[in-house]
Design an enzyme around this catalytic site. Structure first.
Site, PDB file in Angstrom:
ATOM      1  N   LYS A 129      -1.205  -9.384   2.873  1.00 41.77           N
ATOM      2  CA  LYS A 129      -0.403  -8.918   4.019  1.00 41.77           C
ATOM      3  C   LYS A 129      -1.255  -8.010   4.902  1.00 41.77           C
ATOM      4  O   LYS A 129      -2.008  -7.172   4.390  1.00 41.77           O
ATOM      5  CB  LYS A 129       0.851  -8.169   3.542  1.00 41.77           C
ATOM      6  CG  LYS A 129       1.686  -7.597   4.694  1.00 41.77           C
ATOM      7  CD  LYS A 129       3.086  -7.221   4.271  1.00 41.77           C
ATOM      8  CE  LYS A 129       3.256  -5.839   3.720  1.00 41.77           C
ATOM      9  NZ  LYS A 129       2.787  -4.743   4.577  1.00 41.77           N
ATOM     10  N   GLU A 181       9.661  -4.303  10.175  1.00 44.30           N
ATOM     11  CA  GLU A 181      10.061  -2.989   9.653  1.00 44.30           C
ATOM     12  C   GLU A 181      10.634  -2.118  10.772  1.00 44.30           C
ATOM     13  O   GLU A 181      10.011  -1.953  11.828  1.00 44.30           O
ATOM     14  CB  GLU A 181       8.852  -2.289   8.999  1.00 44.30           C
ATOM     15  CG  GLU A 181       9.223  -0.913   8.435  1.00 44.30           C
ATOM     16  CD  GLU A 181       8.214  -0.336   7.461  1.00 44.30           C
ATOM     17  OE1 GLU A 181       7.255  -1.034   7.070  1.00 44.30           O
ATOM     18  OE2 GLU A 181       8.389   0.844   7.083  1.00 44.30           O
ATOM     19  N   ASP A 218       0.838  -1.200   0.000  1.00 42.84           N
ATOM     20  CA  ASP A 218       0.000   0.000   0.000  1.00 42.84           C
ATOM     21  C   ASP A 218       0.873   1.251   0.000  1.00 42.84           C
ATOM     22  O   ASP A 218       0.372   2.377  -0.073  1.00 42.84           O
ATOM     23  CB  ASP A 218      -1.012  -0.007   1.151  1.00 42.84           C
ATOM     24  CG  ASP A 218      -0.364  -0.086   2.519  1.00 42.84           C
ATOM     25  OD1 ASP A 218       0.884  -0.183   2.595  1.00 42.84           O
ATOM     26  OD2 ASP A 218      -1.109  -0.059   3.522  1.00 42.84           O
ATOM     27  N   SER A 219       2.219   1.065   0.012  1.00 43.66           N
ATOM     28  CA  SER A 219       3.124   2.198  -0.214  1.00 43.66           C
ATOM     29  C   SER A 219       2.842   2.812  -1.584  1.00 43.66           C
ATOM     30  O   SER A 219       3.244   3.947  -1.858  1.00 43.66           O
ATOM     31  CB  SER A 219       4.595   1.754  -0.130  1.00 43.66           C
ATOM     32  OG  SER A 219       4.834   0.631  -0.954  1.00 43.66           O
ATOM     33  N   ASP A 235      -1.029  -6.123  -0.268  1.00 40.27           N
ATOM     34  CA  ASP A 235      -1.358  -5.500   1.016  1.00 40.27           C
ATOM     35  C   ASP A 235      -2.855  -5.324   1.180  1.00 40.27           C
ATOM     36  O   ASP A 235      -3.536  -4.854   0.260  1.00 40.27           O
ATOM     37  CB  ASP A 235      -0.730  -4.101   1.075  1.00 40.27           C
ATOM     38  CG  ASP A 235       0.391  -4.019   2.086  1.00 40.27           C
ATOM     39  OD1 ASP A 235       0.390  -4.797   3.063  1.00 40.27           O
ATOM     40  OD2 ASP A 235       1.272  -3.159   1.897  1.00 40.27           O
ATOM     41  N   GLU A 251      -0.990  -5.596   8.622  1.00 43.25           N
ATOM     42  CA  GLU A 251      -0.108  -4.976   9.612  1.00 43.25           C
ATOM     43  C   GLU A 251      -0.658  -5.173  11.017  1.00 43.25           C
ATOM     44  O   GLU A 251      -1.877  -5.215  11.204  1.00 43.25           O
ATOM     45  CB  GLU A 251       0.003  -3.465   9.342  1.00 43.25           C
ATOM     46  CG  GLU A 251       0.711  -3.146   8.049  1.00 43.25           C
ATOM     47  CD  GLU A 251       0.892  -1.636   7.844  1.00 43.25           C
ATOM     48  OE1 GLU A 251       0.564  -0.846   8.762  1.00 43.25           O
ATOM     49  OE2 GLU A 251       1.358  -1.256   6.769  1.00 43.25           O
TER      50      GLU A 251
HETATM   51  O1  KIV Z   1       3.613  -1.082   1.594  1.00 43.55           O
HETATM   52  C1  KIV Z   1       4.795  -1.484   1.550  1.00 43.55           C
HETATM   53  O2  KIV Z   1       5.527  -1.245   0.580  1.00 43.55           O
HETATM   54  C2  KIV Z   1       5.298  -2.232   2.699  1.00 43.55           C
HETATM   55  C3  KIV Z   1       6.763  -2.508   2.755  1.00 43.55           C
HETATM   56  C4  KIV Z   1       7.484  -1.275   3.113  1.00 43.55           C
HETATM   57  C5  KIV Z   1       7.084  -3.636   3.657  1.00 43.55           C
HETATM   58  O3  KIV Z   1       4.550  -2.593   3.555  1.00 43.55           O
END
Ligand code: KIV
Length: 299
Positions: free
Chosen positions: A126, A195, A57-58, A96, A128
């Site tokens: 994924k 992280e 989600d970056s 994500d 968090e």
């Molecule tokens: O969203 C993302 O790119 C991430 C990585 C930084 C692990 O969660």
């Protein structure tokens, strides 16, 4: 032309499995993960030989230009994930779950994880968070979906954590991260992203878990590493976290390429004869006749 189907095919390759990642952990072979967010980046990462791709989600920041990952939506992640999966044949693709798609309840988390898997074709999702996420991980895994957990600095809750800062720097915090890691593994997570955690803490967690750990700002003791595509290729400019290493100057190369194209359009050097399509002379003559005959007559 890049829109030609022939340019979008790549040779069929065997998909990596989660078992292969576990085997890498066992044998001490480091695992490579990189983020990617679309068809070309997925394909390039695959061709470069990475083991797993994270559609993070970056993307909210690197691709959509937002200030944090919080506004990313499930629909955003589905569009990006689906495109990336089309480009990446061999790596395991993780997508994500964005903020709000799994925090409310286990049922909601399962429903949204199913959407992500069905609509993108990704291999795992994924999530968090530690203690509060354990039951979500268990529920998603029970629904038959592989989960990558993510602890330490969790950007979706950065405000609560006091900003984008390293986590686990006191013994109490470090023990709490270790406990979270154990609980997430017990709940069925298949991978764990750590992280911004001190290196000795992530090394100890890595030793104690049977699932592979993937570090970002967590030192060399993890089973693998992940970096953001735009960071490692030098597409992102300006401030970078200390863990980022830049391996290419893509922004400079891209900017120079676009500037050269603009200069040639303006000077008339592009397009040149080799970029043009011709037609037979007799067809051209007929066309000219027809075009001049149908031209509007002056009043
Ligand atoms: O969203 C993302 O790119 C991430 C990585 C930084 C692990 O969660």
């Amino acid at each position: 032309m890049s829109t030609h189907p022939a340019s979008t095919t790549s040779p069929a390759q065997a998909k990596l499995s989660l078992l292969a990642l576990r085997e890498k952990k066992r044998s001490g072979e480091r695992i490579v993960m990189v983020t990617a967010y679309d068809f070309p980046s997925g394909r390039l990462a695959d061709e470069a030989g990475v083991d797993t791709i994270l559609v993070g989600d970056s993307a909210a920041m690197t691709v959509l230009g937002l200030d944090s990952t919080v506004p990313a939506t499930l629909d955003d992640m589905i569009v990006l994930g689906r495109a990336t999966v089309r480009g990446a044949r061999r790596p395991i693709v993780v997508v994500d779950m964005p903020f709000g798609s799994y925090q409310v309840s286990d049922e909601d988390a399962v429903r949204n994880a199913i959407r992500l898997v069905k609509e993108t074709g990704c291999d795992m999702v994924k999530v968090e968070g530690g203690t509060t996420t354990v039951s979500r991980v268990r529920a998603i895994v029970q629904a038959g979906i592989a989960v990558c957990a993510h602890i330490g600095l969790t950007p979706q809750s950065a405000t609560l954590l006091g900003g984008y800062r390293a986590q686990g720097r006191s013994a109490t915090e470090a023990v709490s991260i270790l406990d979270q890691a154990r609980a997430l593994e017990a709940a069925g997570a298949s991978l764990l992203v750590l992280e911004c955690v001190p290196s000795p803490v992530s090394a100890r967690i890595t030793q104690q878990l049977t699932i592979p750990t993937i570090g970002i700002g967590a030192g060399p003791g993890c089973d693998g590493q992940v970096l953001v595509y735009h960071d490692l290729l030098g597409i992102t400019e300006g401030h970078r976290p200390r863990f980022v290493k830049v391996y290419a100057s893509a922004a400079e190369t891209m900017r120079a390429g676009i500037a050269a194209y603009a200069a040639e359009v303006r000077s008339g050097a592009y397009p040149a004869p080799e970029h043009e399509y011709s037609m037979p002379d007799d067809e051209l003559r007929l066309f000219e006749q027809a075009a001049s005959g149908s031209a509007p007559q002056p009043a």
